[in-house]
Design a protein around this motif. Structure first.
Motif, short mmCIF file in Angstrom:
data_model
loop_
_atom_site.label_atom_id
_atom_site.label_comp_id
_atom_site.label_asym_id
_atom_site.label_seq_id
_atom_site.Cartn_x
_atom_site.Cartn_y
_atom_site.Cartn_z
N LYS A 29 -8.64 5.43 13.74
CA LYS A 29 -10.08 5.23 13.90
C LYS A 29 -10.39 5.50 15.37
CE LYS A 29 -10.51 1.83 10.28
NZ LYS A 29 -10.96 0.50 9.90
N PRO A 31 -11.77 5.66 19.21
CA PRO A 31 -12.07 4.56 20.13
C PRO A 31 -13.51 4.07 19.97
CG PRO A 31 -10.89 6.29 21.26
CD PRO A 31 -11.23 6.82 19.90
N ALA A 32 -13.68 2.76 20.06
CA ALA A 32 -15.00 2.16 19.92
C ALA A 32 -15.15 1.03 20.93
CB ALA A 32 -15.18 1.61 18.50
N PRO A 33 -16.37 0.79 21.41
CA PRO A 33 -16.57 -0.33 22.33
C PRO A 33 -16.45 -1.66 21.59
CG PRO A 33 -18.66 0.72 21.83
CD PRO A 33 -17.60 1.54 21.17
N SER A 55 -18.27 -3.38 28.23
CA SER A 55 -17.49 -3.50 27.00
C SER A 55 -16.12 -2.86 27.14
CB SER A 55 -18.22 -2.82 25.84
OG SER A 55 -19.44 -3.46 25.60
N THR A 57 -12.67 -1.28 25.26
CA THR A 57 -12.53 -0.29 24.20
C THR A 57 -11.37 -0.70 23.29
OG1 THR A 57 -13.32 1.45 25.67
CG2 THR A 57 -12.12 2.16 23.72
N ASP A 91 -6.96 10.71 22.87
CA ASP A 91 -7.62 10.92 21.59
C ASP A 91 -7.84 12.41 21.30
OD1 ASP A 91 -9.84 11.65 23.12
OD2 ASP A 91 -11.13 10.06 22.37
N ILE A 128 -15.66 3.03 27.14
CA ILE A 128 -15.39 4.07 26.15
C ILE A 128 -15.16 5.44 26.78
CG2 ILE A 128 -17.79 4.66 25.70
CD1 ILE A 128 -15.21 4.14 22.96
#
Length: 132
Positions: A29, A31-33, A55, A57, A91, A128
């Motif tokens: 999945k 990277p997301a904050p 935020s 990550t 990524d 992020i």
């Protein structure tokens, strides 16, 4: 557009990006904050949100190790021994992230011990956009 496979790397003793982990990344999945927005609920009014929140990550993925040869077993043992160290993750957009493995560390072996699947979460202490 050419798809670049995500890759996981060990860190060197000086905390720089080291050798690539010889496993295969699956169930990836992007990277997301981590959105832990803090709000103060006023008794007779609307929520007031804290300004200027930064935020972290999080990256969720599974790493797969074949364990059919002595070399494969040694690669798995090396990875298993470094669970508490920093890792680097590149990524599909070639963005570099640095973080640690968090959460559960459960090893699945659905094919009678020939392959190990380890579901992981990597928490990165930066935004992020990647590490600098």
């Amino acid at each position: 557009m050419e798809y670049n496979e995500p890759k996981l790397f060990y860190s060197n003793a000086d905390k720089t990006k080291g050798a690539e982990v010889p496993g295969t990344i699956t169930n990836y999945k992007p990277p997301a904050p981590v959105l832990d927005t803090k709000g103060n609920k006023v008794l007779l009014g609307y929520t007031h949100f804290q300004d200027g929140i930064k935020s972290d990550t999080i990256i969720k993925f599974t790493i797969v190790f074949d364990i059919n040869s002595i070399e494969d077993v040694n690669n798995f043992k090396k990875f298993r021994s470094k669970y508490n160290e920093f890792f680097y993750f590149v990524d599909e957009l070639k963005t570099l992230y640095k973080g640690r493995l968090t959460g559960a560390y459960e090893i699945d072996s659905p094919i009678e011990g020939d392959i190990y699947y380890i579901g992981l979460e990597m928490l990165c202490g930066h935004d992020i956009m990647g590490c600098v």
